[in-house]
Design an enzyme around this catalytic site. Structure first.
Site, mmCIF file in Angstrom:
data_model
loop_
_atom_site.group_PDB
_atom_site.id
_atom_site.type_symbol
_atom_site.label_atom_id
_atom_site.label_comp_id
_atom_site.label_asym_id
_atom_site.label_seq_id
_atom_site.Cartn_x
_atom_site.Cartn_y
_atom_site.Cartn_z
ATOM 1 N N GLY A 52 0.786 -1.242 0.000
ATOM 2 C CA GLY A 52 0.000 0.000 0.000
ATOM 3 C C GLY A 52 0.810 1.280 0.000
ATOM 4 O O GLY A 52 0.410 2.274 -0.611
ATOM 5 N N ASP A 108 0.278 3.610 4.153
ATOM 6 C CA ASP A 108 -0.675 4.371 3.352
ATOM 7 C C ASP A 108 -1.797 4.934 4.217
ATOM 8 O O ASP A 108 -2.151 6.096 4.109
ATOM 9 C CB ASP A 108 -1.235 3.491 2.205
ATOM 10 C CG ASP A 108 -1.764 2.135 2.660
ATOM 11 O OD1 ASP A 108 -1.693 1.824 3.876
ATOM 12 O OD2 ASP A 108 -2.252 1.375 1.805
ATOM 13 N N ASP A 111 -6.110 2.800 9.895
ATOM 14 C CA ASP A 111 -7.537 2.477 9.931
ATOM 15 C C ASP A 111 -7.860 2.000 11.347
ATOM 16 O O ASP A 111 -7.946 2.819 12.261
ATOM 17 C CB ASP A 111 -7.789 1.427 8.839
ATOM 18 C CG ASP A 111 -9.246 1.108 8.609
ATOM 19 O OD1 ASP A 111 -10.077 2.021 8.716
ATOM 20 O OD2 ASP A 111 -9.572 -0.051 8.321
ATOM 21 N N LYS A 139 -8.057 7.376 9.046
ATOM 22 C CA LYS A 139 -9.520 7.205 9.222
ATOM 23 C C LYS A 139 -9.773 7.085 10.705
ATOM 24 O O LYS A 139 -9.933 5.986 11.231
ATOM 25 C CB LYS A 139 -9.952 5.889 8.553
ATOM 26 C CG LYS A 139 -10.502 5.984 7.175
ATOM 27 C CD LYS A 139 -11.196 4.667 6.834
ATOM 28 C CE LYS A 139 -10.876 4.209 5.448
ATOM 29 N NZ LYS A 139 -11.374 2.844 5.168
ATOM 30 N N PHE A 160 -14.390 3.527 2.099
ATOM 31 C CA PHE A 160 -13.328 2.697 1.549
ATOM 32 C C PHE A 160 -12.729 3.389 0.325
ATOM 33 O O PHE A 160 -13.424 3.655 -0.655
ATOM 34 C CB PHE A 160 -13.839 1.301 1.184
ATOM 35 C CG PHE A 160 -12.703 0.376 0.894
ATOM 36 C CD1 PHE A 160 -11.973 -0.207 1.916
ATOM 37 C CD2 PHE A 160 -12.319 0.127 -0.415
ATOM 38 C CE1 PHE A 160 -10.891 -1.033 1.649
ATOM 39 C CE2 PHE A 160 -11.236 -0.705 -0.693
ATOM 40 C CZ PHE A 160 -10.520 -1.276 0.348
ATOM 41 N N ASP A 167 -5.477 -0.325 -2.547
ATOM 42 C CA ASP A 167 -6.143 -1.249 -3.463
ATOM 43 C C ASP A 167 -7.468 -1.753 -2.927
ATOM 44 O O ASP A 167 -7.779 -1.621 -1.740
ATOM 45 C CB ASP A 167 -5.255 -2.473 -3.687
ATOM 46 C CG ASP A 167 -5.250 -3.410 -2.468
ATOM 47 O OD1 ASP A 167 -5.012 -2.915 -1.356
ATOM 48 O OD2 ASP A 167 -5.525 -4.607 -2.638
ATOM 49 N N ARG A 173 -4.400 0.328 -7.502
ATOM 50 C CA ARG A 173 -3.232 0.949 -6.870
ATOM 51 C C ARG A 173 -2.613 2.017 -7.767
ATOM 52 O O ARG A 173 -1.973 2.946 -7.290
ATOM 53 C CB ARG A 173 -2.152 -0.103 -6.580
ATOM 54 C CG ARG A 173 -2.522 -1.111 -5.512
ATOM 55 C CD ARG A 173 -1.266 -1.823 -5.033
ATOM 56 N NE ARG A 173 -1.542 -3.064 -4.339
ATOM 57 C CZ ARG A 173 -1.810 -3.162 -3.041
ATOM 58 N NH1 ARG A 173 -1.871 -2.069 -2.300
ATOM 59 N NH2 ARG A 173 -2.029 -4.330 -2.480
HETATM 60 P P1 IMP Z 1 -5.532 -1.294 10.013
HETATM 61 O O1 IMP Z 1 -4.675 -2.416 10.500
HETATM 62 O O2 IMP Z 1 -7.005 -1.574 10.186
HETATM 63 O O3 IMP Z 1 -5.139 0.063 10.539
HETATM 64 O O4 IMP Z 1 -5.409 -1.304 8.454
HETATM 65 C C1 IMP Z 1 -4.387 -0.762 7.811
HETATM 66 C C2 IMP Z 1 -4.277 -1.393 6.444
HETATM 67 O O5 IMP Z 1 -5.549 -1.721 5.878
HETATM 68 C C3 IMP Z 1 -3.665 -0.374 5.537
HETATM 69 O O6 IMP Z 1 -2.276 -0.567 5.482
HETATM 70 C C4 IMP Z 1 -4.344 -0.651 4.225
HETATM 71 O O7 IMP Z 1 -3.580 -1.594 3.498
HETATM 72 C C5 IMP Z 1 -5.658 -1.284 4.552
HETATM 73 N N1 IMP Z 1 -6.787 -0.321 4.443
HETATM 74 C C6 IMP Z 1 -7.460 0.278 5.445
HETATM 75 N N2 IMP Z 1 -8.428 1.085 4.994
HETATM 76 C C7 IMP Z 1 -8.347 1.016 3.639
HETATM 77 C C8 IMP Z 1 -9.084 1.653 2.567
HETATM 78 O O8 IMP Z 1 -10.004 2.474 2.747
HETATM 79 N N3 IMP Z 1 -8.699 1.314 1.307
HETATM 80 C C9 IMP Z 1 -7.696 0.429 1.038
HETATM 81 N N4 IMP Z 1 -6.979 -0.167 1.999
HETATM 82 C C10 IMP Z 1 -7.306 0.115 3.292
HETATM 83 MG MG MG Z 2 -1.413 -1.561 3.746
#
Ligand code: IMP
Ligand code: MG
Length: 194
Positions: A52, A108, A111, A139, A160, A167, A173
């Protein structure tokens, strides 16, 4: 020969463009200045969370004139889902020795926070001199674990998004913008393979 533009500034699978190429470029430059202000002229090690963060890392590091080293870490992804699934797993780890080094982790998007938490815990155990984190997107509404990044490009709503490295099922991407994926495209079974 005029440069060929593979994508228009919009894409039919996006319901909304959140960030244009120009907005991303401007912000990447200003984050680089913030990073520079934190590190001065010293060397540091960039750790990019692939796939990402590839575009963000490539653009950001070109705006930084410090001596830097680059390594990449791969963490399991969503697969063809738009929501985080369970606990992220480390798939491929560091090759550089980071003990006693100043480290900047680049992702990237922040979340739920699980990915960044996993990676920062692993890195901290390797005893870097310092550890900071930088994400292009945040986010905040979706956070499940208490973690914030030192450097944040943009706070975005709970939608999203794809493009500029992000992606859905490995697609999109290469879009130069960041946009919201249309609800009716969030199902790879409906994609034509032709
Ligand atoms: P987390 O572990 O939930 O913080 O997720 C982080 C990872 O989820 C990021 O590195 C992204 O690869 C993926 N991700 C989270 N939200 C999105 C989105 O809206 N679009 C695409 N990938 C996302
Ligand atoms: Mg990622």
């Amino acid at each position: 020969m005029p440069a060929r533009r593979p994508h228009a500034s919009s894409h039919p699978d996006l319901s909304e463009i959140l960030l244009t190429e120009a907005q991303i470029k401007r912000r990447v430059r200003s984050i680089a200045r913030e990073i520079k202000a934190a590190y001065g002229d010293g060397e540091f090690t960039l750790i990019s969370l692939i796939n990402g963060a590839v575009m963000f890392t490539a653009d950001l590091m070109r705006e930084i004139d410090n001596p830097v080293r680059l390594d990449c870490v791969r963490v399991s992804s969503y697969g063809a889902q738009t929501k985080s699934m369970g606990t992220p797993q480390l798939i491929s780890s560091l090759t550089l020795d980071i003990r006693g080094r100043d480290v900047l982790v680049i992702d990237d998007i922040l979340d739920t926070g699980k990915t960044l938490k996993l990676v920062t815990e692993l890195i901290r155990a390797l005893r870097p001199a310092s550890l900071r984190t930088c994400v292009l997107l945040d986010k905040k509404a979706r956070r499940e674990v208490a973690i914030e990044a030192e450097f944040v490009g943009f706070e975005i709503p709970d939608k999203f998004v794809v493009g500029y490295g992000l992606d859905f099922a490995e697609r999109y991407r290469n879009l130069p913008v960041i946009g919201v994926l249309r609800a009716d495209r969030q199902n790879p079974a409906a994609w034509s393979t032709s």
